[in-house]
Design a protein around this motif. Structure first.
Motif, PDB file in Angstrom:
ATOM      1  N   ILE A  14       0.863  -1.186   0.000  1.00  0.00           N
ATOM      2  CA  ILE A  14       0.000   0.000   0.000  1.00  0.00           C
ATOM      3  C   ILE A  14       0.897   1.232   0.000  1.00  0.00           C
ATOM      4  N   GLU A  15       0.616   2.131  -0.922  1.00  0.00           N
ATOM      5  CA  GLU A  15       1.304   3.417  -0.992  1.00  0.00           C
ATOM      6  C   GLU A  15       0.666   4.330   0.041  1.00  0.00           C
ATOM      7  N   GLY A  16       1.383   4.581   1.132  1.00  0.00           N
ATOM      8  CA  GLY A  16       0.849   5.387   2.224  1.00  0.00           C
ATOM      9  C   GLY A  16       0.430   6.781   1.809  1.00  0.00           C
ATOM     10  N   ASP A  17       1.147   7.380   0.861  1.00  0.00           N
ATOM     11  CA  ASP A  17       0.788   8.731   0.417  1.00  0.00           C
ATOM     12  C   ASP A  17      -0.621   8.779  -0.165  1.00  0.00           C
ATOM     13  N   ALA A  18      -1.065   7.669  -0.752  1.00  0.00           N
ATOM     14  CA  ALA A  18      -2.403   7.624  -1.355  1.00  0.00           C
ATOM     15  C   ALA A  18      -3.503   7.665  -0.296  1.00  0.00           C
ATOM     16  N   LEU A  19      -3.135   7.465   0.966  1.00  0.00           N
ATOM     17  CA  LEU A  19      -4.125   7.455   2.048  1.00  0.00           C
ATOM     18  C   LEU A  19      -4.250   8.806   2.757  1.00  0.00           C
ATOM     19  N   HIS A  20      -3.429   9.778   2.355  1.00  0.00           N
ATOM     20  CA  HIS A  20      -3.520  11.110   2.958  1.00  0.00           C
ATOM     21  C   HIS A  20      -4.868  11.753   2.637  1.00  0.00           C
ATOM     22  N   PRO A  21      -5.481  12.415   3.612  1.00  0.00           N
ATOM     23  CA  PRO A  21      -6.669  13.211   3.300  1.00  0.00           C
ATOM     24  C   PRO A  21      -6.305  14.308   2.286  1.00  0.00           C
ATOM     25  N   ALA A  22      -7.267  14.710   1.489  1.00  0.00           N
ATOM     26  CA  ALA A  22      -7.029  15.729   0.461  1.00  0.00           C
ATOM     27  C   ALA A  22      -6.435  17.007   1.051  1.00  0.00           C
ATOM     28  N   ALA A  23      -6.873  17.376   2.242  1.00  0.00           N
ATOM     29  CA  ALA A  23      -6.363  18.599   2.875  1.00  0.00           C
ATOM     30  C   ALA A  23      -4.853  18.505   3.132  1.00  0.00           C
ATOM     31  N   ASN A  24      -4.361  17.315   3.488  1.00  0.00           N
ATOM     32  CA  ASN A  24      -2.929  17.134   3.710  1.00  0.00           C
ATOM     33  C   ASN A  24      -2.155  17.289   2.406  1.00  0.00           C
ATOM     34  N   VAL A  25      -2.659  16.665   1.343  1.00  0.00           N
ATOM     35  CA  VAL A  25      -1.994  16.749   0.042  1.00  0.00           C
ATOM     36  C   VAL A  25      -1.944  18.201  -0.414  1.00  0.00           C
ATOM     37  N   GLU A  26      -3.048  18.907  -0.234  1.00  0.00           N
ATOM     38  CA  GLU A  26      -3.100  20.322  -0.636  1.00  0.00           C
ATOM     39  C   GLU A  26      -2.071  21.135   0.144  1.00  0.00           C
TER      40      GLU A  26
END
Length: 179
Positions: free
Chosen positions: A38-50
């Motif tokens: 599992i790619e952990g970055d893909a599990l970040h909430p959208a607000a974190n990615v932003e």
């Protein structure tokens, strides 16, 4: 004598700061150990990615829902008696302990360690990732190296992905984890 945790399905987190190769090494380990990745970055909430896309470092408060999501995925996998490998920065001991609790202690870490110069070079070379190289310093400042923690394999990243994965597999084998 191998740890009793190795006699059942286990979870492995490939950890370290951005640019250390968590995803690439995690995929190689998953392939070698016949485990899901599992790619952990893909599990970040959208607000974190932003936030990260704008060069704003995450706070502990930002990271907790993400860590809990990773922990839930690990727990679900282990409950099905399936091993799993997840890429996750897991920068602080507090984060690693939270993940260990979710996995009921059945969790190992592969810590990818490298110089800031090598990490910066790798971050500058990658394309299409939301994490800008400008956040490396904040990640290094947040990092609590897992020296002395049980179930941690430390691997120097000054090598090819294949070489790093091979070294990690040797370290995991010393803990009783084999493919």
């Amino acid at each position: 004598m191998p740890d009793e945790r190795t006699n059942k399905a286990h979870a492995i987190i490939v950890m370290g700061v951005s640019g250390c190769g968590k995803s690439s090494v995690g995929e190689k380990l998953a392939e070698a150990l016949h485990l899901a990745f599992i790619e952990g970055d893909a599990l970040h909430p959208a607000a974190n990615v932003e936030k990260m896309s704008k060069g704003i470092p995450l706070t502990d408060e930002d990271r907790m829902p993400w860590l809990d999501r990773i922990g839930e995925d690990i727990k679900a996998s282990l409950e099905k008696r399936e091993g799993i490998i997840v890429s996750c920065s897991a920068l602080k001991r507090l984060y690693r302990d939270r993940l260990r609790a979710a996995a009921c202690g059945n969790l190992f870490f592969v810590y990818l360690e490298g110089s800031s110069a090598l990490l910066m070079k790798r971050m500058a070379e990658r394309k299409g990732h939301f994490m800008p190289a400008s956040l490396l310093d904040s990640q290094l400042a947040t990092l609590e190296v897992p020296t002395g923690e049980q179930g941690v394999v430390t691997v120097d990243i000054d090598d090819t992905v294949e070489g790093i994965a091979a070294t990690a597999l040797k370290g995991l084998a010393s803990l009783g984890i084999t493919g």
